[in-house]
Structures are given as C-alpha cells and as structure tokens.
Design a protein around this motif. Sequence first.
Motif, PDB file in Angstrom:
ATOM      1  N   PRO A 133       0.977  -1.016   0.031  1.00  8.10           N
ATOM      2  CA  PRO A 133       0.118   0.189  -0.124  1.00  8.10           C
ATOM      3  C   PRO A 133       1.001   1.163   0.172  1.00  8.10           C
ATOM      4  O   PRO A 133       0.439   2.210  -0.784  1.00  8.10           O
ATOM      5  N   ASP A 134       2.066   1.171   0.791  1.00  8.65           N
ATOM      6  CA  ASP A 134       2.852   2.423   0.774  1.00  8.65           C
ATOM      7  C   ASP A 134       3.564   2.572  -0.625  1.00  8.65           C
ATOM      8  O   ASP A 134       3.396   3.543  -0.960  1.00  8.65           O
ATOM      9  N   LEU A 135       3.920   1.505  -1.146  1.00  8.99           N
ATOM     10  CA  LEU A 135       4.640   1.644  -2.722  1.00  8.99           C
ATOM     11  C   LEU A 135       3.503   2.172  -3.481  1.00  8.99           C
ATOM     12  O   LEU A 135       3.878   2.845  -4.478  1.00  8.99           O
ATOM     13  N   GLU A 136       2.431   1.864  -3.383  1.00  4.82           N
ATOM     14  CA  GLU A 136       1.269   2.220  -4.309  1.00  4.82           C
ATOM     15  C   GLU A 136       0.808   3.730  -4.034  1.00  4.82           C
ATOM     16  O   GLU A 136       0.926   4.498  -5.188  1.00  4.82           O
ATOM     17  N   ARG A 137       1.101   4.000  -2.961  1.00  8.54           N
ATOM     18  CA  ARG A 137       0.815   5.554  -2.442  1.00  8.54           C
ATOM     19  C   ARG A 137       2.011   6.417  -2.941  1.00  8.54           C
ATOM     20  O   ARG A 137       1.823   7.276  -3.703  1.00  8.54           O
ATOM     21  N   ILE A 138       3.018   5.687  -2.824  1.00 10.01           N
ATOM     22  CA  ILE A 138       4.443   6.553  -3.169  1.00 10.01           C
ATOM     23  C   ILE A 138       4.193   6.775  -4.662  1.00 10.01           C
ATOM     24  O   ILE A 138       4.417   7.648  -5.494  1.00 10.01           O
ATOM     25  N   ALA A 139       3.701   5.478  -5.647  1.00  7.91           N
ATOM     26  CA  ALA A 139       3.713   5.787  -7.211  1.00  7.91           C
ATOM     27  C   ALA A 139       2.630   6.617  -7.334  1.00  7.91           C
ATOM     28  O   ALA A 139       2.974   7.443  -8.508  1.00  7.91           O
ATOM     29  N   ALA A 140       1.752   6.708  -6.769  1.00  5.25           N
ATOM     30  CA  ALA A 140       0.469   7.590  -7.116  1.00  5.25           C
ATOM     31  C   ALA A 140       0.911   9.125  -7.172  1.00  5.25           C
ATOM     32  O   ALA A 140       0.865   9.897  -7.818  1.00  5.25           O
ATOM     33  N   ASP A 141       1.711   9.325  -5.693  1.00  4.26           N
ATOM     34  CA  ASP A 141       2.396  10.741  -5.339  1.00  4.26           C
ATOM     35  C   ASP A 141       3.335  10.845  -6.254  1.00  4.26           C
ATOM     36  O   ASP A 141       3.396  12.279  -6.707  1.00  4.26           O
ATOM     37  N   THR A 142       4.393  10.116  -6.840  1.00  9.27           N
ATOM     38  CA  THR A 142       4.975  10.162  -7.878  1.00  9.27           C
ATOM     39  C   THR A 142       4.430  10.698  -9.200  1.00  9.27           C
ATOM     40  O   THR A 142       4.862  11.588  -9.989  1.00  9.27           O
ATOM     41  N   GLN A 143       3.396  10.032  -9.616  1.00  7.08           N
ATOM     42  CA  GLN A 143       2.736  10.397 -10.921  1.00  7.08           C
ATOM     43  C   GLN A 143       2.160  11.728 -10.795  1.00  7.08           C
ATOM     44  O   GLN A 143       2.391  12.690 -11.719  1.00  7.08           O
ATOM     45  N   ARG A 144       1.508  12.096  -9.651  1.00 13.35           N
ATOM     46  CA  ARG A 144       1.038  13.369  -9.346  1.00 13.35           C
ATOM     47  C   ARG A 144       2.143  14.528  -9.377  1.00 13.35           C
ATOM     48  O   ARG A 144       2.103  15.435 -10.044  1.00 13.35           O
ATOM     49  N   ALA A 145       3.264  14.043  -8.739  1.00 14.21           N
ATOM     50  CA  ALA A 145       4.504  15.295  -8.990  1.00 14.21           C
ATOM     51  C   ALA A 145       4.934  15.305 -10.185  1.00 14.21           C
ATOM     52  O   ALA A 145       5.329  16.298 -10.658  1.00 14.21           O
ATOM     53  N   ALA A 146       5.076  14.171 -10.907  1.00 12.84           N
ATOM     54  CA  ALA A 146       5.622  14.257 -12.434  1.00 12.84           C
ATOM     55  C   ALA A 146       4.710  15.267 -13.203  1.00 12.84           C
ATOM     56  O   ALA A 146       4.901  15.843 -14.095  1.00 12.84           O
ATOM     57  N   MET A 147       3.276  14.864 -13.164  1.00 11.34           N
ATOM     58  CA  MET A 147       2.399  15.709 -13.806  1.00 11.34           C
ATOM     59  C   MET A 147       2.305  17.181 -13.330  1.00 11.34           C
ATOM     60  O   MET A 147       2.355  17.873 -14.215  1.00 11.34           O
ATOM     61  N   ALA A 148       2.553  17.475 -12.168  1.00 11.43           N
ATOM     62  CA  ALA A 148       2.712  18.827 -11.571  1.00 11.43           C
ATOM     63  C   ALA A 148       4.051  19.479 -12.263  1.00 11.43           C
ATOM     64  O   ALA A 148       3.866  20.582 -12.689  1.00 11.43           O
ATOM     65  N   VAL A 149       5.065  18.611 -12.389  1.00 13.21           N
ATOM     66  CA  VAL A 149       6.181  19.325 -12.921  1.00 13.21           C
ATOM     67  C   VAL A 149       6.035  19.619 -14.448  1.00 13.21           C
ATOM     68  O   VAL A 149       6.263  20.664 -15.065  1.00 13.21           O
ATOM     69  N   ARG A 150       5.509  18.466 -15.073  1.00 11.82           N
ATOM     70  CA  ARG A 150       5.060  18.903 -16.561  1.00 11.82           C
ATOM     71  C   ARG A 150       4.110  20.095 -16.830  1.00 11.82           C
ATOM     72  O   ARG A 150       4.439  20.950 -17.732  1.00 11.82           O
ATOM     73  N   LYS A 151       3.078  20.188 -15.866  1.00 17.83           N
ATOM     74  CA  LYS A 151       2.140  21.251 -15.858  1.00 17.83           C
ATOM     75  C   LYS A 151       3.163  22.567 -15.658  1.00 17.83           C
ATOM     76  O   LYS A 151       3.015  23.603 -16.364  1.00 17.83           O
ATOM     77  N   ALA A 152       3.937  22.495 -14.618  1.00 19.13           N
ATOM     78  CA  ALA A 152       4.732  23.812 -14.504  1.00 19.13           C
ATOM     79  C   ALA A 152       5.741  24.147 -15.607  1.00 19.13           C
ATOM     80  O   ALA A 152       5.850  25.252 -15.830  1.00 19.13           O
ATOM     81  N   ARG A 153       6.179  23.143 -16.154  1.00 18.05           N
ATOM     82  CA  ARG A 153       7.122  23.261 -17.051  1.00 18.05           C
ATOM     83  C   ARG A 153       6.327  24.047 -18.491  1.00 18.05           C
ATOM     84  O   ARG A 153       6.664  25.059 -19.202  1.00 18.05           O
ATOM     85  N   GLU A 154       5.031  23.399 -18.668  1.00 18.76           N
ATOM     86  CA  GLU A 154       4.162  23.985 -19.946  1.00 18.76           C
ATOM     87  C   GLU A 154       3.965  25.343 -19.338  1.00 18.76           C
ATOM     88  O   GLU A 154       3.907  26.241 -20.427  1.00 18.76           O
ATOM     89  N   GLU A 155       3.575  25.822 -18.056  1.00 15.99           N
ATOM     90  CA  GLU A 155       3.373  27.149 -17.919  1.00 15.99           C
ATOM     91  C   GLU A 155       4.414  27.799 -18.174  1.00 15.99           C
ATOM     92  O   GLU A 155       4.374  29.066 -18.529  1.00 15.99           O
ATOM     93  N   LEU A 156       5.503  27.594 -17.667  1.00 14.52           N
ATOM     94  CA  LEU A 156       6.682  28.352 -18.046  1.00 14.52           C
ATOM     95  C   LEU A 156       7.164  28.566 -19.481  1.00 14.52           C
ATOM     96  O   LEU A 156       7.462  29.791 -19.761  1.00 14.52           O
ATOM     97  N   GLN A 157       7.094  27.694 -20.104  1.00 13.22           N
ATOM     98  CA  GLN A 157       7.358  27.825 -21.582  1.00 13.22           C
ATOM     99  C   GLN A 157       5.906  28.749 -22.165  1.00 13.22           C
ATOM    100  O   GLN A 157       6.614  29.545 -23.221  1.00 13.22           O
ATOM    101  N   ASN A 158       4.864  28.755 -21.751  1.00 11.31           N
ATOM    102  CA  ASN A 158       3.986  29.492 -22.362  1.00 11.31           C
ATOM    103  C   ASN A 158       4.291  31.060 -21.760  1.00 11.31           C
ATOM    104  O   ASN A 158       3.878  31.881 -22.647  1.00 11.31           O
ATOM    105  N   GLN A 159       4.660  31.131 -20.888  1.00  9.75           N
ATOM    106  CA  GLN A 159       5.184  32.688 -20.240  1.00  9.75           C
ATOM    107  C   GLN A 159       6.372  33.088 -20.994  1.00  9.75           C
ATOM    108  O   GLN A 159       6.557  34.433 -21.006  1.00  9.75           O
ATOM    109  N   LEU A 160       6.969  32.466 -21.651  1.00 17.93           N
ATOM    110  CA  LEU A 160       8.336  32.857 -22.354  1.00 17.93           C
ATOM    111  C   LEU A 160       7.931  33.236 -23.694  1.00 17.93           C
ATOM    112  O   LEU A 160       7.898  33.903 -24.550  1.00 17.93           O
TER     113      LEU A 160
END
Length: 155
Positions: free
Chosen positions: A128-155
Amino acid sequence: MEIMALIDRLEELVSQATRVPLTGKILMDPDELLSLVDQMRDVLPQEIREANRIARDREAILQETREQAEQIVREARALAAQLTSEAAVTKEAQSQADELIDQAKRVAREIRQNALEWADELFARTQPDLERIAADTQRAAMAVRKAREELQNQL
C-alpha cells in the motif's frame, strides 16, 4: 667324474663293441669294462650322499616355506578382521554423515520457506505504501510537466 658321464661312457663302449655275427652278442675288453664299473662304484656313493643332502635341504626349505605361508595366512586373517572392523566404523560414520546431511537439508528448506514467508509478508505490508508513493510520484511528475508548460507559455 659324475655318474651320468660314466653311464654315457658305458653306453659308448657297448655301441662301439665288436658284434658277434648271428648271435646279437658283443665282444668287450673286460679290463676296460671293469675299470668303468669301479669308477661307477666310487662315484655312486658320493652322488647318493649329495642326493640325500639335497633331499634334507629340500625338506628344510619346504618346512620354512610352510611356516612362512602359515604366518602370511595369520597376518592376512588379522588384516581382514581389522579391515572388517574399519568397514563397520566407516559404514556407521557414513550413516551419521547421511543423517546430518538430511537434517541440514531440512533446516535449509525451513529457512528458505521462512524467508519466502517473511518476504511475502513484507511485500504485503509495504505494497500500500509503494502504491501511494507511485501515485504521489505520478502526481508530482504531472505537476512538474504542468509547471514546465506554464513556464514555456510565459516565455
């Protein structure tokens, strides 16, 4: 002169003697024949004594050989008894070694079984901890992609 040589000489005298026709008889020099017989009488007792000595020596050698053979048989029996005893000890030692090997195999199977059970239990607890960490990692990866897209759009 040896007796066989004297006998050979007698045979030679007979074969070379003059033959009397139609009788099958021979003529020989009596002095020569008697001389040869005297020589045979002289040699024969010596040869008989030598033969008797050889017979005694032979008996002594045979007796010694019998004694040696009996000693070898005794030693062989003793060695056979010792080897039989050693074989029994070896068989017992082999039996004990086989028992120890079987016991070691049982213990090794138990250790492997316990290790597998522990690994299954650990995985079950951590899944269960590994599944939670995997889900958190996916959410973090999505957040990083989203932040990158926002940064690129601002430039």
